[in-house]
Scaffold this motif. Sequence first.
Motif, PDB file in Angstrom:
ATOM      1  N   ALA A 186       1.151  -1.114   0.136  1.00 41.51           N
ATOM      2  CA  ALA A 186      -0.231   0.091  -0.148  1.00 41.51           C
ATOM      3  C   ALA A 186       1.221   1.596  -0.131  1.00 41.51           C
ATOM      4  CB  ALA A 186      -0.882  -0.233   1.154  1.00 41.51           C
ATOM      5  N   ARG A 187       2.098   1.043   0.569  1.00 45.08           N
ATOM      6  CA  ARG A 187       3.203   2.762   1.120  1.00 45.08           C
ATOM      7  C   ARG A 187       3.868   2.458  -0.405  1.00 45.08           C
ATOM      8  NH1 ARG A 187       7.044   1.803   4.093  1.00 45.08           N
ATOM      9  NH2 ARG A 187       6.323  -0.654   5.044  1.00 45.08           N
ATOM     10  N   MET A 188       3.491   1.351  -0.975  1.00 43.01           N
ATOM     11  CA  MET A 188       4.626   1.666  -2.427  1.00 43.01           C
ATOM     12  C   MET A 188       3.173   2.084  -3.941  1.00 43.01           C
ATOM     13  SD  MET A 188       7.124  -1.461  -1.981  1.00 43.01           S
ATOM     14  CE  MET A 188       8.352  -1.324  -3.839  1.00 43.01           C
ATOM     15  N   LEU A 189       2.526   2.519  -3.573  1.00 39.22           N
ATOM     16  CA  LEU A 189       0.722   2.246  -5.009  1.00 39.22           C
ATOM     17  C   LEU A 189       1.295   3.674  -5.248  1.00 39.22           C
ATOM     18  CD1 LEU A 189      -2.262   0.336  -3.335  1.00 39.22           C
ATOM     19  CD2 LEU A 189      -0.941  -0.121  -5.421  1.00 39.22           C
ATOM     20  N   PRO A 190       1.493   4.955  -4.081  1.00 38.95           N
ATOM     21  CA  PRO A 190       1.529   5.826  -4.948  1.00 38.95           C
ATOM     22  C   PRO A 190       2.753   6.545  -6.208  1.00 38.95           C
ATOM     23  CG  PRO A 190       1.600   5.948  -2.438  1.00 38.95           C
ATOM     24  CD  PRO A 190       1.401   4.757  -2.643  1.00 38.95           C
ATOM     25  N   LEU A 191       3.453   5.782  -6.054  1.00 36.63           N
ATOM     26  CA  LEU A 191       5.356   5.013  -6.377  1.00 36.63           C
ATOM     27  C   LEU A 191       4.562   4.549  -7.705  1.00 36.63           C
ATOM     28  CD1 LEU A 191       8.624   5.236  -4.159  1.00 36.63           C
ATOM     29  CD2 LEU A 191       7.195   7.222  -6.323  1.00 36.63           C
ATOM     30  N   ALA A 192       3.981   3.770  -8.084  1.00 29.97           N
ATOM     31  CA  ALA A 192       3.348   2.329  -8.892  1.00 29.97           C
ATOM     32  C   ALA A 192       2.370   3.249  -9.804  1.00 29.97           C
ATOM     33  CB  ALA A 192       3.081   1.487  -8.239  1.00 29.97           C
ATOM     34  N   LEU A 193       1.587   4.168  -9.109  1.00 25.27           N
ATOM     35  CA  LEU A 193       1.108   4.827 -10.086  1.00 25.27           C
ATOM     36  C   LEU A 193       1.356   5.978 -10.545  1.00 25.27           C
ATOM     37  CD1 LEU A 193      -2.035   5.177  -7.550  1.00 25.27           C
ATOM     38  CD2 LEU A 193      -2.151   4.782  -9.688  1.00 25.27           C
ATOM     39  N   ALA A 194       2.675   6.921 -10.275  1.00 26.91           N
ATOM     40  CA  ALA A 194       3.147   7.727 -10.692  1.00 26.91           C
ATOM     41  C   ALA A 194       3.636   6.935 -12.547  1.00 26.91           C
ATOM     42  CB  ALA A 194       4.473   8.124  -9.949  1.00 26.91           C
ATOM     43  N   GLY A 195       4.451   5.957 -11.929  1.00 19.98           N
ATOM     44  CA  GLY A 195       5.285   4.981 -13.007  1.00 19.98           C
ATOM     45  C   GLY A 195       4.150   4.947 -14.100  1.00 19.98           C
ATOM     46  N   LEU A 196       3.339   4.099 -13.724  1.00 18.68           N
ATOM     47  CA  LEU A 196       2.248   3.747 -14.517  1.00 18.68           C
ATOM     48  C   LEU A 196       1.974   5.076 -15.489  1.00 18.68           C
ATOM     49  CD1 LEU A 196       0.607   1.138 -14.982  1.00 18.68           C
ATOM     50  CD2 LEU A 196      -1.687   1.900 -14.354  1.00 18.68           C
ATOM     51  N   ARG A 197       1.347   6.403 -14.894  1.00 17.39           N
ATOM     52  CA  ARG A 197       1.734   7.692 -15.739  1.00 17.39           C
ATOM     53  C   ARG A 197       2.359   7.994 -17.058  1.00 17.39           C
ATOM     54  NH1 ARG A 197      -1.115   9.286 -10.789  1.00 17.39           N
ATOM     55  NH2 ARG A 197      -2.998   9.141 -10.263  1.00 17.39           N
ATOM     56  N   GLN A 198       4.002   8.140 -16.013  1.00 18.85           N
ATOM     57  CA  GLN A 198       5.059   8.111 -16.545  1.00 18.85           C
ATOM     58  C   GLN A 198       5.151   7.075 -18.037  1.00 18.85           C
ATOM     59  OE1 GLN A 198       8.246   7.708 -14.589  1.00 18.85           O
ATOM     60  NE2 GLN A 198       7.658  10.076 -13.532  1.00 18.85           N
ATOM     61  N   ALA A 199       4.413   6.094 -18.239  1.00 17.99           N
ATOM     62  CA  ALA A 199       4.554   5.125 -19.001  1.00 17.99           C
ATOM     63  C   ALA A 199       3.352   4.734 -20.155  1.00 17.99           C
ATOM     64  CB  ALA A 199       4.267   3.752 -18.624  1.00 17.99           C
ATOM     65  N   GLY A 200       2.348   6.042 -19.545  1.00 20.59           N
ATOM     66  CA  GLY A 200       1.063   6.587 -20.312  1.00 20.59           C
ATOM     67  C   GLY A 200      -0.021   5.439 -19.988  1.00 20.59           C
ATOM     68  N   LEU A 201       0.316   4.652 -19.639  1.00 26.33           N
ATOM     69  CA  LEU A 201      -1.354   3.235 -19.181  1.00 26.33           C
ATOM     70  C   LEU A 201      -1.537   3.889 -17.950  1.00 26.33           C
ATOM     71  CD1 LEU A 201       1.767   1.102 -18.906  1.00 26.33           C
ATOM     72  CD2 LEU A 201       0.458   1.601 -21.107  1.00 26.33           C
ATOM     73  N   ALA A 202      -1.793   5.044 -17.655  1.00 23.97           N
ATOM     74  CA  ALA A 202      -3.063   5.079 -16.701  1.00 23.97           C
ATOM     75  C   ALA A 202      -4.388   6.050 -17.037  1.00 23.97           C
ATOM     76  CB  ALA A 202      -2.734   5.984 -15.529  1.00 23.97           C
ATOM     77  N   ASP A 203      -5.638   5.337 -16.400  1.00 26.13           N
ATOM     78  CA  ASP A 203      -6.732   6.341 -17.507  1.00 26.13           C
ATOM     79  C   ASP A 203      -6.779   7.537 -16.811  1.00 26.13           C
ATOM     80  OD1 ASP A 203      -6.934   4.443 -19.000  1.00 26.13           O
ATOM     81  OD2 ASP A 203      -8.585   3.475 -18.155  1.00 26.13           O
ATOM     82  N   SER A 204      -6.895   7.455 -15.200  1.00 23.84           N
ATOM     83  CA  SER A 204      -7.258   8.869 -14.804  1.00 23.84           C
ATOM     84  C   SER A 204      -5.438   9.810 -14.869  1.00 23.84           C
ATOM     85  CB  SER A 204      -7.011   8.145 -12.766  1.00 23.84           C
ATOM     86  OG  SER A 204      -6.172   8.112 -12.241  1.00 23.84           O
ATOM     87  N   SER A 205      -6.190  11.009 -14.455  1.00 23.55           N
ATOM     88  CA  SER A 205      -4.891  12.201 -14.529  1.00 23.55           C
ATOM     89  C   SER A 205      -5.238  12.640 -13.000  1.00 23.55           C
ATOM     90  CB  SER A 205      -5.868  13.597 -15.127  1.00 23.55           C
ATOM     91  OG  SER A 205      -6.566  14.134 -14.643  1.00 23.55           O
ATOM     92  N   ALA A 206      -3.927  12.971 -13.104  1.00 23.12           N
ATOM     93  CA  ALA A 206      -2.777  13.755 -11.384  1.00 23.12           C
ATOM     94  C   ALA A 206      -3.018  15.440 -11.903  1.00 23.12           C
ATOM     95  CB  ALA A 206      -1.549  13.170 -11.013  1.00 23.12           C
ATOM     96  N   ARG A 207      -3.271  15.571  -9.736  1.00 26.37           N
ATOM     97  CA  ARG A 207      -2.564  17.110  -9.982  1.00 26.37           C
ATOM     98  C   ARG A 207      -1.525  17.140  -9.600  1.00 26.37           C
ATOM     99  NH1 ARG A 207      -8.220  18.359  -6.642  1.00 26.37           N
ATOM    100  NH2 ARG A 207      -7.337  17.139  -5.030  1.00 26.37           N
ATOM    101  N   LEU A 208      -1.035  18.094  -9.549  1.00 23.81           N
ATOM    102  CA  LEU A 208       0.667  18.690  -9.015  1.00 23.81           C
ATOM    103  C   LEU A 208       0.126  19.185  -7.627  1.00 23.81           C
ATOM    104  CD1 LEU A 208       3.270  19.329  -9.252  1.00 23.81           C
ATOM    105  CD2 LEU A 208       3.752  20.830  -9.803  1.00 23.81           C
TER     106      LEU A 208
END
Length: 405
Positions: A297-319
Amino acid sequence: MTGPAGDGDSSPHGTTPPRVPTPRGAAEDGPLPESVTMQPEQPRYDHRVLRSLLGAWALSACSRDESLAVEEHLTSCAPCADEALRLRRAVELLHQEESLDLDPLLRARVLEGCLGRRPARIPVPLWAAPYDAETARLDALLSDLGEHEWDLPVQLVWAGGERELTLCGVLAHLGSVDGVVATALGLDDPLGPGAPRTRLERTELAGERCRHHTRSFVRNKWRTQTRDIVRTLSFAGTGTGGLPVDFADIVVPMRDALIDRAFECWIHAEDIAQALDYPEYGPPAPAHLNSMIDLAARMLPLALAGLRQAGLADSSARLVRAGAPGRTLDLHVEGAGGGHWYICLDSPGAVGTRDNVVAELAVDQIDFCQLAAGHLQPTRIAAGRGGDPAAIRDVLFATASLSRL
């Protein structure tokens, strides 16, 4: 007094004592009297009585004489034999066979009880306890193996692919990656000086070398290394929890590295048990399972960031600045080892909070772990969902991306 030579001894009163008989020869042994050799006559039962006893016989509730009478009757009465067979099969369905294997959590319960009465003089750090328990459980499984079973193929699956190793190769793989932890503690690298650092390269080298060694050598080397790691951490104390461990693709503190290694040991032990058609291996103790889920669970935020960097995420993140609250997914993992975690969906440094929940996800503890191991597809997991579907989908895929060889 003694009489003349040739006369026998006489008693003090002048009478001759009785003669002690000499040992009897074998020729003197005859058959026992008929009254001794005859067995008591078995009670006789008619067909009607014997048929009424079939139910009790199937349940092993008959007396010895009744059982003998029924079994003798079954050899000559086909209808009763068919009925007896049906009743025995019904009993097997009602009374499932119990496994003779020890409860996998027995060791944890015994240790907890012992340490509750008398704490260890040199305790194992709490974050190292899952690794200590899971390596011991796998070692117990390996102790029952025959020589030919070490060459059985074991399928390793993760989100990025799959690989087939022999059972001996799986153990060599575990030992080679554990070697990164060992070297961080100042222990010898099992692959020797100058060995590669990546998991794949270390696995390749360890697999090649294990083919030139006996199975007992590979097992003893892995087992000795796991004991050395636990012993070193115990003597060093909790201060080693922040020691960095470099796995080439990621650097994590020692406390997280040990929990990660415990998780992989459990998952690969299940892979081995499945290859052996071994009964259900069973999950770790609830407290240990909770620490593994907490790490994921603690590693998920970094994993989500990696998913977005690879263009594999459906949701968008706010800064969001580090430490500030961001949009949150409420992750509820059900089971004795589960709990609640607030996963930040925005910047990795942001904080997930209850007030900013935009999605909810409820999953079983074993399903969550199988997903994090890459053994379960994100699209096939049974889960309760609510709120933003894109955020839920991304968290599931990010969890699967945590899996590695």
